[in-house]
Write a protein that holds these residues in place. Structure first.
Motif, PDB file in Angstrom:
ATOM      1  N   LEU A  13       0.828  -1.201   0.000  1.00  0.00           N
ATOM      2  CA  LEU A  13       0.000   0.000   0.000  1.00  0.00           C
ATOM      3  C   LEU A  13       0.867   1.258   0.000  1.00  0.00           C
ATOM      4  O   LEU A  13       0.565   2.210  -0.733  1.00  0.00           O
ATOM      5  N   ALA A  14       1.920   1.246   0.791  1.00  0.00           N
ATOM      6  CA  ALA A  14       2.818   2.408   0.826  1.00  0.00           C
ATOM      7  C   ALA A  14       3.377   2.682  -0.565  1.00  0.00           C
ATOM      8  O   ALA A  14       3.417   3.835  -1.009  1.00  0.00           O
ATOM      9  N   GLU A  15       3.782   1.641  -1.272  1.00  0.00           N
ATOM     10  CA  GLU A  15       4.308   1.808  -2.634  1.00  0.00           C
ATOM     11  C   GLU A  15       3.229   2.345  -3.572  1.00  0.00           C
ATOM     12  O   GLU A  15       3.484   3.248  -4.363  1.00  0.00           O
ATOM     13  N   ALA A  16       2.021   1.798  -3.461  1.00  0.00           N
ATOM     14  CA  ALA A  16       0.926   2.224  -4.339  1.00  0.00           C
ATOM     15  C   ALA A  16       0.566   3.693  -4.120  1.00  0.00           C
ATOM     16  O   ALA A  16       0.162   4.381  -5.059  1.00  0.00           O
ATOM     17  N   LEU A  17       0.713   4.159  -2.894  1.00  0.00           N
ATOM     18  CA  LEU A  17       0.353   5.538  -2.553  1.00  0.00           C
ATOM     19  C   LEU A  17       1.547   6.482  -2.572  1.00  0.00           C
ATOM     20  O   LEU A  17       1.411   7.661  -2.281  1.00  0.00           O
ATOM     21  N   ASP A  18       2.720   5.944  -2.893  1.00  0.00           N
ATOM     22  CA  ASP A  18       3.964   6.725  -2.907  1.00  0.00           C
ATOM     23  C   ASP A  18       4.226   7.336  -1.527  1.00  0.00           C
ATOM     24  O   ASP A  18       4.516   8.522  -1.389  1.00  0.00           O
ATOM     25  N   LEU A  19       4.067   6.489  -0.503  1.00  0.00           N
ATOM     26  CA  LEU A  19       4.347   6.878   0.876  1.00  0.00           C
ATOM     27  C   LEU A  19       5.518   6.056   1.385  1.00  0.00           C
ATOM     28  O   LEU A  19       5.760   4.951   0.902  1.00  0.00           O
ATOM     29  N   SER A  20       6.183   6.550   2.398  1.00  0.00           N
ATOM     30  CA  SER A  20       7.199   5.723   3.029  1.00  0.00           C
ATOM     31  C   SER A  20       6.490   4.670   3.878  1.00  0.00           C
ATOM     32  O   SER A  20       5.429   4.952   4.461  1.00  0.00           O
ATOM     33  N   PRO A  21       7.039   3.461   3.937  1.00  0.00           N
ATOM     34  CA  PRO A  21       6.411   2.436   4.779  1.00  0.00           C
ATOM     35  C   PRO A  21       6.289   2.878   6.240  1.00  0.00           C
ATOM     36  O   PRO A  21       5.307   2.546   6.902  1.00  0.00           O
ATOM     37  N   SER A  22       7.247   3.663   6.721  1.00  0.00           N
ATOM     38  CA  SER A  22       7.175   4.103   8.119  1.00  0.00           C
ATOM     39  C   SER A  22       6.025   5.093   8.328  1.00  0.00           C
ATOM     40  O   SER A  22       5.350   5.058   9.358  1.00  0.00           O
ATOM     41  N   ALA A  23       5.781   5.961   7.349  1.00  0.00           N
ATOM     42  CA  ALA A  23       4.664   6.907   7.474  1.00  0.00           C
ATOM     43  C   ALA A  23       3.347   6.143   7.539  1.00  0.00           C
ATOM     44  O   ALA A  23       2.502   6.406   8.407  1.00  0.00           O
ATOM     45  N   LEU A  24       3.182   5.180   6.624  1.00  0.00           N
ATOM     46  CA  LEU A  24       1.947   4.383   6.637  1.00  0.00           C
ATOM     47  C   LEU A  24       1.834   3.606   7.944  1.00  0.00           C
ATOM     48  O   LEU A  24       0.756   3.531   8.538  1.00  0.00           O
ATOM     49  N   GLY A  25       2.947   3.058   8.409  1.00  0.00           N
ATOM     50  CA  GLY A  25       2.938   2.329   9.681  1.00  0.00           C
ATOM     51  C   GLY A  25       2.490   3.215  10.831  1.00  0.00           C
ATOM     52  O   GLY A  25       1.745   2.777  11.714  1.00  0.00           O
ATOM     53  N   ASN A  26       2.940   4.474  10.809  1.00  0.00           N
ATOM     54  CA  ASN A  26       2.516   5.421  11.849  1.00  0.00           C
ATOM     55  C   ASN A  26       1.018   5.693  11.785  1.00  0.00           C
ATOM     56  O   ASN A  26       0.359   5.829  12.819  1.00  0.00           O
TER      57      ASN A  26
ATOM     58  N   LEU B 272      -4.907  11.585   2.925  1.00  0.00           N
ATOM     59  CA  LEU B 272      -6.190  10.961   3.264  1.00  0.00           C
ATOM     60  C   LEU B 272      -7.039  10.778   2.004  1.00  0.00           C
ATOM     61  O   LEU B 272      -7.640   9.719   1.799  1.00  0.00           O
ATOM     62  N   ILE B 273      -7.048  11.787   1.157  1.00  0.00           N
ATOM     63  CA  ILE B 273      -7.809  11.689  -0.095  1.00  0.00           C
ATOM     64  C   ILE B 273      -7.220  10.602  -0.996  1.00  0.00           C
ATOM     65  O   ILE B 273      -7.963   9.824  -1.611  1.00  0.00           O
ATOM     66  N   ARG B 274      -5.884  10.518  -1.083  1.00  0.00           N
ATOM     67  CA  ARG B 274      -5.253   9.477  -1.914  1.00  0.00           C
ATOM     68  C   ARG B 274      -5.609   8.085  -1.411  1.00  0.00           C
ATOM     69  O   ARG B 274      -5.871   7.183  -2.195  1.00  0.00           O
ATOM     70  N   ILE B 275      -5.630   7.913  -0.094  1.00  0.00           N
ATOM     71  CA  ILE B 275      -6.005   6.608   0.481  1.00  0.00           C
ATOM     72  C   ILE B 275      -7.459   6.295   0.131  1.00  0.00           C
ATOM     73  O   ILE B 275      -7.781   5.188  -0.294  1.00  0.00           O
ATOM     74  N   ALA B 276      -8.331   7.277   0.309  1.00  0.00           N
ATOM     75  CA  ALA B 276      -9.757   7.078  -0.002  1.00  0.00           C
ATOM     76  C   ALA B 276      -9.945   6.736  -1.474  1.00  0.00           C
ATOM     77  O   ALA B 276     -10.683   5.805  -1.810  1.00  0.00           O
ATOM     78  N   ASP B 277      -9.282   7.473  -2.346  1.00  0.00           N
ATOM     79  CA  ASP B 277      -9.393   7.200  -3.779  1.00  0.00           C
ATOM     80  C   ASP B 277      -8.864   5.815  -4.127  1.00  0.00           C
ATOM     81  O   ASP B 277      -9.465   5.100  -4.931  1.00  0.00           O
ATOM     82  N   TYR B 278      -7.774   5.429  -3.510  1.00  0.00           N
ATOM     83  CA  TYR B 278      -7.182   4.120  -3.800  1.00  0.00           C
ATOM     84  C   TYR B 278      -8.162   2.992  -3.479  1.00  0.00           C
ATOM     85  O   TYR B 278      -8.327   2.053  -4.243  1.00  0.00           O
ATOM     86  N   PHE B 279      -8.809   3.100  -2.321  1.00  0.00           N
ATOM     87  CA  PHE B 279      -9.728   2.042  -1.890  1.00  0.00           C
ATOM     88  C   PHE B 279     -11.174   2.273  -2.340  1.00  0.00           C
ATOM     89  O   PHE B 279     -12.053   1.480  -2.016  1.00  0.00           O
ATOM     90  N   HIS B 280     -11.435   3.361  -3.047  1.00  0.00           N
ATOM     91  CA  HIS B 280     -12.784   3.682  -3.521  1.00  0.00           C
ATOM     92  C   HIS B 280     -13.768   3.818  -2.360  1.00  0.00           C
ATOM     93  O   HIS B 280     -14.871   3.262  -2.378  1.00  0.00           O
ATOM     94  N   VAL B 281     -13.326   4.542  -1.345  1.00  0.00           N
ATOM     95  CA  VAL B 281     -14.173   4.841  -0.192  1.00  0.00           C
ATOM     96  C   VAL B 281     -14.140   6.350   0.020  1.00  0.00           C
ATOM     97  O   VAL B 281     -13.367   7.054  -0.605  1.00  0.00           O
TER      98      VAL B 281
END
Length: 122
Positions: free
Chosen positions: A21-34, A47-56
């Motif tokens: 997921l971190a790769e798909a969203l162009d985030l660092s794994p540590s940021a997503l882990g946090n 937050l919008i990128r995460i919502a768009d990715y999961f279609h929620v």
């Protein structure tokens, strides 16, 4: 339910790792882990990128619902449905209709005069 729990739920539903997921969203794994651990919160754009990715919706991610809106469980049901193939969606709907018919049969048998008499209802 907090954002981290919701993200865990979405990762599970999509059979994804945090790293994927971190790769798909162009985030660092540590940021997503946090975000998942609840030690940090994503900025609005993330937050919008995460919502768009999961279609929620972002409301879904934040577990925010107004009284007139649908519940978290209903939004999860919609998300799950949208994640299925067309054939799987049709099967999913058929299964739901079976549950409805079973409930109606149970309700009608519970309210029949013979059942009411057995329960001491006049």
């Amino acid at each position: 339910m907090k954002l981290g729990e919701i993200l865990k739920e979405l990762l599970f539903l999509h059979d994804m790792t945090q790293k994927q997921l971190a790769e798909a969203l162009d985030l660092s794994p540590s940021a997503l882990g946090n975000y998942i651990q609840g030690s940090r919160e994503p900025d609005y754009g993330t937050l919008i990128r995460i919502a768009d990715y999961f279609h929620v919706t972002t409301d879904f991610l934040l577990n925010h619902s107004q009284k007139s809106r649908i519940s978290h469980e209903e939004e999860l049901l919609i998300h799950t449905f949208r994640s299925l193939t067309r054939e799987q969606q049709e099967f999913y709907l058929e299964q739901g209709q079976i549950f409805i018919r079973q409930n109606r049969k149970k309700e009608s048998s519970d309210s029949s005069p013979a059942r009411q008499k057995d329960r001491g209802v006049s």
